[in-house]
Design an enzyme around this catalytic site. Structure first.
Site, short mmCIF file in Angstrom:
data_model
loop_
_atom_site.label_atom_id
_atom_site.label_comp_id
_atom_site.label_asym_id
_atom_site.label_seq_id
_atom_site.Cartn_x
_atom_site.Cartn_y
_atom_site.Cartn_z
N GLU A 261 -26.81 20.42 23.90
CA GLU A 261 -25.59 21.07 24.39
C GLU A 261 -25.38 20.80 25.88
O GLU A 261 -24.26 20.60 26.33
CB GLU A 261 -25.63 22.58 24.13
CG GLU A 261 -25.48 22.95 22.66
CD GLU A 261 -24.16 22.51 22.04
OE1 GLU A 261 -23.19 22.26 22.77
OE2 GLU A 261 -24.11 22.38 20.80
N TYR B 173 -20.70 29.39 26.79
CA TYR B 173 -20.60 28.43 25.68
C TYR B 173 -22.00 28.03 25.19
O TYR B 173 -22.30 28.09 23.99
CB TYR B 173 -19.80 27.18 26.10
CG TYR B 173 -20.00 26.08 25.12
CD1 TYR B 173 -19.30 26.09 23.91
CD2 TYR B 173 -20.94 25.08 25.33
CE1 TYR B 173 -19.53 25.13 22.95
CE2 TYR B 173 -21.18 24.11 24.38
CZ TYR B 173 -20.47 24.13 23.19
OH TYR B 173 -20.72 23.19 22.24
N ASP C 299 -15.50 26.11 23.67
CA ASP C 299 -15.33 24.98 24.60
C ASP C 299 -13.87 24.51 24.53
O ASP C 299 -13.03 25.15 23.89
CB ASP C 299 -16.32 23.85 24.27
CG ASP C 299 -16.01 23.16 22.96
OD1 ASP C 299 -15.11 23.63 22.22
OD2 ASP C 299 -16.65 22.13 22.65
#
Ligand code: SF4
Length: 351
Positions: free
Chosen positions: A39, A122, A140
């Site tokens: 991520e 996020y 996002d």
């Protein structure tokens, strides 16, 4: 969206994801550390670019402990080319905190995980929903685009406070049985079908639930106010060698843009500056010879800034001690140091 519609929406979305999902290395694991790494790498970077970095990175640092105590220079070298290097430093700081404070177990709740360095709302939601199957939002840009269209949300997504609107929307819609699949499905839908321009509505699994589709204004959403202008800065870059053919390089400061990365000396130019003099004064050297006054010219674009680089190659004599963090180094040695992409471009044209 009423209850029945919500149920059908999430069902179609997750079903589509399970059929169409891209086979990505971080989708073959539920290890929160590996999902965290992926991520962080995926922020501001394309999936295709990330895959080889992700594989190499986890080969080098297979566990939290391996990353927590890796030398920073080695870490930056592993990250070289991905850009936004503060992400790597923050990731390492966060991982170290997990090792030392949480006995190497990544926290499984939003409160604790959000306190880790570099873990924003996020990333926290992505790790919690994908690795721990918690019904947590992970909003996002892709998710905002899809939901702005499905729910016809017209708030300005450039404003920080708008994120909350989308987080609440995800909380309302999320599939509690498959929260990780649901979040990834929204991201994939945004990346593959509900694209910024020309969304492929005819292929969309949630077309029947999409307000923008029924109103025919998907291309007007999301609403986004204009970004601040990208500032241009012009630099003369000195590729300077000493008598032994070693190149002058320096380490950037530990704070700010490209912190702790290595570079060839750069002098910002403006109408009144004589860059050669400034270069000689700043580095305690004298230019003995011009080897190539037009070695390379290029632009490098950051998010808010463009560097216009004009590189010249010179032979230089050292007059006094070099400033701290500047050294003459053989090219083979320089190639082992972490350097930002614009410097790698220069390195590529040197023998
Ligand atoms: Fe996006 Fe079109 Fe699907 Fe609506 S129908 S979510 S606008 S791709």
């Amino acid at each position: 969206m009423n209850y029945q519609y919500t149920n059908e929406f999430r069902h179609h979305l997750v079903e589509w994801f399970n059929k169409e999902k891209r086979d990505l290395p971080w989708r073959r694991t539920s290890d929160p550390y590996k999902i965290w790494v992926s991520e962080v790498m995926l922020q501001q970077t394309r999936v295709d670019t990330v895959i080889p970095y992700y594989n190499r990175f986890l080969e080098k640092y297979p566990t939290l402990q391996d990353l927590a105590y890796a030398p920073q220079e080695e870490l930056l070298k592993m990250w070289e080319g991905l850009g936004y290097y503060s992400r790597a430093r923050n990731l390492q700081a966060g991982v170290k905190e997990v090792v030392e404070k949480y006995n190497a177990a990544v926290p499984d709740n939003r409160h604790d995980i959000s306190k880790l360095k570099g873990v924003g709302p996020y990333t926290a939601g992505a790790i919690l929903s994908i690795a721990y199957k918690k019904a947590e939002h992970a909003v996002d840009g892709n998710v905002m685009r899809v939901l702005s269209r499905v729910l016809h949300i017209e708030e300005d997504i450039a404003l920080h406070k708008t994120r909350k609107v989308f987080e609440e929307a995800v909380e309302m819609l999320i599939d509690e049985q498959h929260p990780g699949d649901f979040n990834q499905a929204l991201m994939d839908l945004g990346a593959m079908i509900c694209t910024p321009t020309s969304p492929k509505c005819l292929l969309c699994p949630v077309r029947d639930y999409c307000t923008a589709f029924s109103e025919g204004d998907a291309d007007q959403l999301p609403k986004k106010s204009k970004k601040v202008k990208n500032k241009k800065v012009h630099f003369k870059v000195f590729i300077a060698t000493d008598q032994e053919g070693r190149f002058l390089i320096e380490k950037r400061p530990s704070e700010g843009l490209l912190a702790d990365m290595w570079q060839f000396p750069m002098i910002e130019t403006n109408e009144n500056s004589i860059c050669e003099e400034t270069f000689e004064q700043n580095y305690n050297v004298q230019i003995a010879n011009y080897i190539d006054k037009d070695l390379l010219k290029f632009k490098h674009v950051f998010s808010h800034l463009t560097w216009e680089m004009d590189c010249i190659q010179v032979q230089a004599e050292q007059k006094m001690e070099l400033p701290n963090d500047a050294h003459f180094q053989p090219i083979e040695q320089i190639r082992t140091l972490p350097m930002p992409v614009p410097m790698l471009k220069i390195l590529n044209v040197l023998n």
